[in-house]
Design a protein around this motif. Structure first.
Motif, PDB file in Angstrom:
ATOM      1  N   VAL A 115     -22.069 -17.935 -50.646  1.00 25.04           N
ATOM      2  CA  VAL A 115     -20.885 -17.380 -49.989  1.00 25.04           C
ATOM      3  C   VAL A 115     -20.571 -18.195 -48.735  1.00 25.04           C
ATOM      4  O   VAL A 115     -21.411 -18.309 -47.837  1.00 25.04           O
ATOM      5  CB  VAL A 115     -21.086 -15.902 -49.614  1.00 25.04           C
ATOM      6  CG1 VAL A 115     -19.794 -15.324 -49.050  1.00 25.04           C
ATOM      7  CG2 VAL A 115     -21.551 -15.086 -50.819  1.00 25.04           C
ATOM      8  N   ALA A 116     -19.369 -18.772 -48.683  1.00 27.27           N
ATOM      9  CA  ALA A 116     -18.916 -19.535 -47.518  1.00 27.27           C
ATOM     10  C   ALA A 116     -17.942 -18.663 -46.739  1.00 27.27           C
ATOM     11  O   ALA A 116     -16.925 -18.216 -47.280  1.00 27.27           O
ATOM     12  CB  ALA A 116     -18.236 -20.828 -47.956  1.00 27.27           C
ATOM     13  N   ILE A 117     -18.261 -18.424 -45.467  1.00 20.26           N
ATOM     14  CA  ILE A 117     -17.518 -17.448 -44.664  1.00 20.26           C
ATOM     15  C   ILE A 117     -16.955 -18.099 -43.407  1.00 20.26           C
ATOM     16  O   ILE A 117     -17.701 -18.649 -42.598  1.00 20.26           O
ATOM     17  CB  ILE A 117     -18.440 -16.284 -44.251  1.00 20.26           C
ATOM     18  CG1 ILE A 117     -19.050 -15.602 -45.480  1.00 20.26           C
ATOM     19  CG2 ILE A 117     -17.689 -15.271 -43.389  1.00 20.26           C
ATOM     20  CD1 ILE A 117     -20.193 -14.666 -45.151  1.00 20.26           C
ATOM     21  N   GLY A 118     -15.644 -18.047 -43.260  1.00 13.86           N
ATOM     22  CA  GLY A 118     -15.019 -18.492 -42.021  1.00 13.86           C
ATOM     23  C   GLY A 118     -15.180 -19.965 -41.725  1.00 13.86           C
ATOM     24  O   GLY A 118     -15.244 -20.359 -40.565  1.00 13.86           O
ATOM     25  N   THR A 119     -15.221 -20.783 -42.748  1.00 12.73           N
ATOM     26  CA  THR A 119     -15.361 -22.219 -42.565  1.00 12.73           C
ATOM     27  C   THR A 119     -14.292 -22.956 -43.360  1.00 12.73           C
ATOM     28  O   THR A 119     -13.978 -22.569 -44.496  1.00 12.73           O
ATOM     29  CB  THR A 119     -16.759 -22.716 -42.974  1.00 12.73           C
ATOM     30  OG1 THR A 119     -16.769 -24.155 -43.015  1.00 12.73           O
ATOM     31  CG2 THR A 119     -17.193 -22.170 -44.326  1.00 12.73           C
ATOM     32  N   ILE A 166     -18.256 -18.014 -53.592  1.00  6.68           N
ATOM     33  CA  ILE A 166     -17.296 -17.069 -53.030  1.00  6.68           C
ATOM     34  C   ILE A 166     -16.878 -17.584 -51.663  1.00  6.68           C
ATOM     35  O   ILE A 166     -17.727 -17.917 -50.832  1.00  6.68           O
ATOM     36  CB  ILE A 166     -17.898 -15.659 -52.919  1.00  6.68           C
ATOM     37  CG1 ILE A 166     -18.228 -15.129 -54.318  1.00  6.68           C
ATOM     38  CG2 ILE A 166     -16.952 -14.706 -52.197  1.00  6.68           C
ATOM     39  CD1 ILE A 166     -18.936 -13.787 -54.318  1.00  6.68           C
ATOM     40  N   ILE A 167     -15.584 -17.671 -51.428  1.00  3.38           N
ATOM     41  CA  ILE A 167     -15.063 -18.159 -50.156  1.00  3.38           C
ATOM     42  C   ILE A 167     -14.311 -17.043 -49.452  1.00  3.38           C
ATOM     43  O   ILE A 167     -13.410 -16.420 -50.036  1.00  3.38           O
ATOM     44  CB  ILE A 167     -14.127 -19.368 -50.371  1.00  3.38           C
ATOM     45  CG1 ILE A 167     -14.907 -20.548 -50.978  1.00  3.38           C
ATOM     46  CG2 ILE A 167     -13.466 -19.786 -49.054  1.00  3.38           C
ATOM     47  CD1 ILE A 167     -14.035 -21.740 -51.351  1.00  3.38           C
ATOM     48  N   ASP A 224     -11.302 -24.319 -52.942  1.00  4.01           N
ATOM     49  CA  ASP A 224     -10.693 -23.111 -53.500  1.00  4.01           C
ATOM     50  C   ASP A 224     -10.580 -23.151 -55.022  1.00  4.01           C
ATOM     51  O   ASP A 224     -10.786 -22.137 -55.695  1.00  4.01           O
ATOM     52  CB  ASP A 224      -9.306 -22.889 -52.883  1.00  4.01           C
ATOM     53  CG  ASP A 224      -9.379 -22.393 -51.444  1.00  4.01           C
ATOM     54  OD1 ASP A 224     -10.511 -22.215 -50.930  1.00  4.01           O
ATOM     55  OD2 ASP A 224      -8.312 -22.193 -50.830  1.00  4.01           O
ATOM     56  N   GLU A 225     -10.231 -24.320 -55.569  1.00  3.02           N
ATOM     57  CA  GLU A 225     -10.036 -24.402 -57.026  1.00  3.02           C
ATOM     58  C   GLU A 225     -11.341 -24.220 -57.799  1.00  3.02           C
ATOM     59  O   GLU A 225     -11.321 -23.852 -58.975  1.00  3.02           O
ATOM     60  CB  GLU A 225      -9.397 -25.737 -57.398  1.00  3.02           C
ATOM     61  CG  GLU A 225      -7.948 -25.873 -56.933  1.00  3.02           C
ATOM     62  CD  GLU A 225      -7.297 -27.137 -57.451  1.00  3.02           C
ATOM     63  OE1 GLU A 225      -7.965 -27.894 -58.186  1.00  3.02           O
ATOM     64  OE2 GLU A 225      -6.119 -27.368 -57.121  1.00  3.02           O
ATOM     65  N   THR A 242     -14.371 -16.651 -56.443  1.00  2.00           N
ATOM     66  CA  THR A 242     -13.568 -15.640 -55.755  1.00  2.00           C
ATOM     67  C   THR A 242     -13.133 -16.192 -54.405  1.00  2.00           C
ATOM     68  O   THR A 242     -13.921 -16.845 -53.719  1.00  2.00           O
ATOM     69  CB  THR A 242     -14.377 -14.346 -55.529  1.00  2.00           C
ATOM     70  OG1 THR A 242     -14.839 -13.855 -56.793  1.00  2.00           O
ATOM     71  CG2 THR A 242     -13.526 -13.280 -54.848  1.00  2.00           C
ATOM     72  N   ILE A 243     -11.880 -15.925 -54.017  1.00  2.00           N
ATOM     73  CA  ILE A 243     -11.370 -16.306 -52.705  1.00  2.00           C
ATOM     74  C   ILE A 243     -10.824 -15.057 -52.030  1.00  2.00           C
ATOM     75  O   ILE A 243     -10.003 -14.327 -52.611  1.00  2.00           O
ATOM     76  CB  ILE A 243     -10.246 -17.358 -52.812  1.00  2.00           C
ATOM     77  CG1 ILE A 243     -10.745 -18.619 -53.511  1.00  2.00           C
ATOM     78  CG2 ILE A 243      -9.708 -17.706 -51.422  1.00  2.00           C
ATOM     79  CD1 ILE A 243      -9.648 -19.605 -53.844  1.00  2.00           C
TER      80      ILE A 243
END
Length: 239
Positions: A182-186, A208-209, A218-219, A223-224
């Protein structure tokens, strides 16, 4: 949304904006509003120019990190750890809010260092930032090392400096051990941090971004989510 399973997390500046710490590349980001400020984060500029150092120390003295408090996004990651589901919390942030929220220091991998300490670029001595800030308040503009007279800098990784290999290795191990990344706020534009997404994807792990703005990954994401981080994370982890 993410039930049982082990989770590796990468956080960027976006998780701390709700705590009053501005990001860098967003619409209200430090560099968006003042592109010249990037010079303060370049090691060659910093070493070569006393004026850059003076401006950098002014920036540090007034940094919101000293009084910022963790928000619900940080606390959701503490709860994820408490449940035994967090393999590692890799962060590009230097504000220390994950630890302040209660995340275990051994699980927080600070890729870009920390603003809470100061390094001498000449002799390598490290001291708490709390030892240097009073010198600024008393009028010093470019404080030097009290042992060797060398250039002092916050213990953060500037452009042109190498990441700590041991920290990066722990970040990779946490990514490999997880079931989901999970990548958060980057913005996922800075490497090698963004490269952890490549590792996760190469191993077939869902990506998940959670970020307000689009990212280069994103592609490829499963999940975005572009909703506010501080309200999204508790629901994302089914806490």
């Amino acid at each position: 949304m993410i039930g049982a399973g082990r989770v590796a997390v990468l956080t960027g500046a976006g998780i701390s904006t709700a705590s009053g710490i501005p990001d860098f590349r967003g619409p209200q980001g430090v560099w968006t509003k003042n592109p010249a400020a990037q010079a303060l984060f370049d090691i060659d500029e910093y070493v070569a120019s006393r004026q850059v150092r003076v401006e950098a120390w002014k920036h540090r003295l007034s940094a919101p990190a000293w009084t910022a408090e963790p928000n619900a996004g940080h606390l959701a990651l503490v709860e994820l750890e408490r449940q035994g589901r967090l393999t590692g919390l890799v962060t590009q942030n230097v504000d220390g809010l994950h630890q302040k929220a209660g995340s275990s220091p051994e699980l927080v991998h600070e890729l870009h260092g920390t603003v809470w300490y100061v390094d001498c670029l000449d002799c390598g001595r490290r001291v708490p930032m709390a030892d240097v800030l009073p010198r600024l308040e008393s009028g010093e503009e470019d404080p030097a090392c009290e042992v060797c007279g060398g250039v002092l800098k916050s213990a953060t990784v500037s452009f042109g400096q190498s990441l700590d290999r041991a920290v990066l290795d722990r970040a990779v191990a946490a990514t490999e051990a997880a079931d989901v990344f999970v990548a958060i706020g980057t913005s996922l534009q800075v490497y090698p941090a963004a490269g952890l997404c490549d590792i996760a994807l190469s191993l077939g792990k869902p990506l998940i971004i959670v970020n307000a703005e689009p990212t280069p990954y994103d592609e490829q994401a499963t999940t975005i989510l572009s909703t506010p981080i501080e309200t999204t994370l508790p629901a994302l982890f089914d806490l």
